[in-house]
Motif scaffolding. Structure first.
Motif, mmCIF file in Angstrom:
data_model
loop_
_atom_site.group_PDB
_atom_site.id
_atom_site.type_symbol
_atom_site.label_atom_id
_atom_site.label_comp_id
_atom_site.label_asym_id
_atom_site.label_seq_id
_atom_site.Cartn_x
_atom_site.Cartn_y
_atom_site.Cartn_z
ATOM 1 N N ALA A 47 0.834 -1.200 0.000
ATOM 2 C CA ALA A 47 0.000 0.000 0.000
ATOM 3 C C ALA A 47 0.868 1.249 0.000
ATOM 4 O O ALA A 47 0.569 2.240 -0.686
ATOM 5 C CB ALA A 47 -0.933 -0.014 1.204
ATOM 6 N N GLN A 91 -7.768 -3.394 -0.851
ATOM 7 C CA GLN A 91 -7.210 -2.194 -1.481
ATOM 8 C C GLN A 91 -8.314 -1.268 -1.974
ATOM 9 O O GLN A 91 -8.205 -0.035 -1.870
ATOM 10 C CB GLN A 91 -6.293 -2.580 -2.641
ATOM 11 N N ASP A 114 -10.212 -2.046 -10.017
ATOM 12 C CA ASP A 114 -9.504 -3.108 -9.298
ATOM 13 C C ASP A 114 -9.976 -4.447 -9.851
ATOM 14 O O ASP A 114 -11.087 -4.898 -9.565
ATOM 15 C CB ASP A 114 -9.793 -2.999 -7.800
#
Length: 233
Positions: free
Chosen positions: A2, A31, A23
């Motif tokens: 991250a 995330q 994503d």
């Protein structure tokens, strides 16, 4: 990872800009939800109905403002062109997916087409150049010797999957007009830790060591995973 992703976002986009994020392989939404909390608009694609249900459950626990920023689509990541127009996203994530795809190049090319000019593509893959590290450090020399001559391996779920080599993915990204901009190692020192292992008391120090190793040669080259960031030309 991250922190690595946030570093690339900060270096590529103006502060405060709300990004359009795709994503692919959203999984449980870790995330995606993190980025939505930061104010970005996130679309998640996931084929596995169990993972879709888990992502929906996690999303339902978020405040309304965050739920409004996330859209979930059940489908195959190779079919992004069916659901979205080219150039629709500023940031495309594909983390932990390529190892399940026999021929990754068409998938990666499709992801790149989803990017607007200057957009960022983030890939997390198993490091095909370091498959001997895990069995070697685990005391399995026969397994280490066998791993030198293959990009196939058995993951923690017991599935036979594949790894990617940095040089080959670099060539792929260059060929689809999203050349490699930066790359990092992930799980340099912690690959042997069990999924249910308790968090160590020195976690901040461990994370700092991992982050440093992930951006430093030669350590990043033997990481269990590689985080590659390409930029759409």
């Amino acid at each position: 990872m991250a922190r690595q992703l946030d570093e690339q976002i900060a270096g590529r986009f103006p502060v405060g800009r709300r990004l359009r994020v795709l994503d692919v392989g959203i999984g449980q939404g870790t995330q995606a939800l993190r980025l939505a909390r930061l104010g970005h608009q996130v679309t998640g694609v996931e084929q596995d109905p169990v993972m879709v249900a888990a992502a929906r459950e996690a999303l339902a626990r978020e405040p309304e403002g965050i739920r409004e920023r996330v859209r979930l689509v059940q489908g195959d990541g190779r079919d992004t062109g069916v659901h979205f127009l080219p150039g629709s996203f500023d940031l495309v994530l594909c983390h932990g997916v390529l190892m399940y795809v026999a021929e990754p190049d068409p998938l990666v090319a499709g992801l790149a087409r989803m990017l607007a000019p200057g957009g960022l593509l983030s890939l997390l893959v198993r490091n095909g150049d370091a498959l001997a590290m895990r069995p070697g450090l685990a005391g399995d020399p026969a397994g280490a010797l066998a791993a030198f001559d293959t990009t196939a391996y058995t993951n923690r779920l017991g599935l036979r999957v594949r790894a990617d080599r940095l040089s080959e993915l670099t060539a792929t990204l260059a060929g689809i007009a999203a050349p490699l901009h930066a790359w990092y190692g992930v799980r340099v020192f912690t690959d042997l830790a069990g999924d249910d292992a308790p968090l160590p008391e020195n976690l901040p120090t461990l994370l700092a060591a991992e982050e440093r190793a992930g951006r430093t040669d030669p350590y990043r080259g033997v990481a269990a995973l590689l985080h590659l960031c390409g930029v759409r030309g």
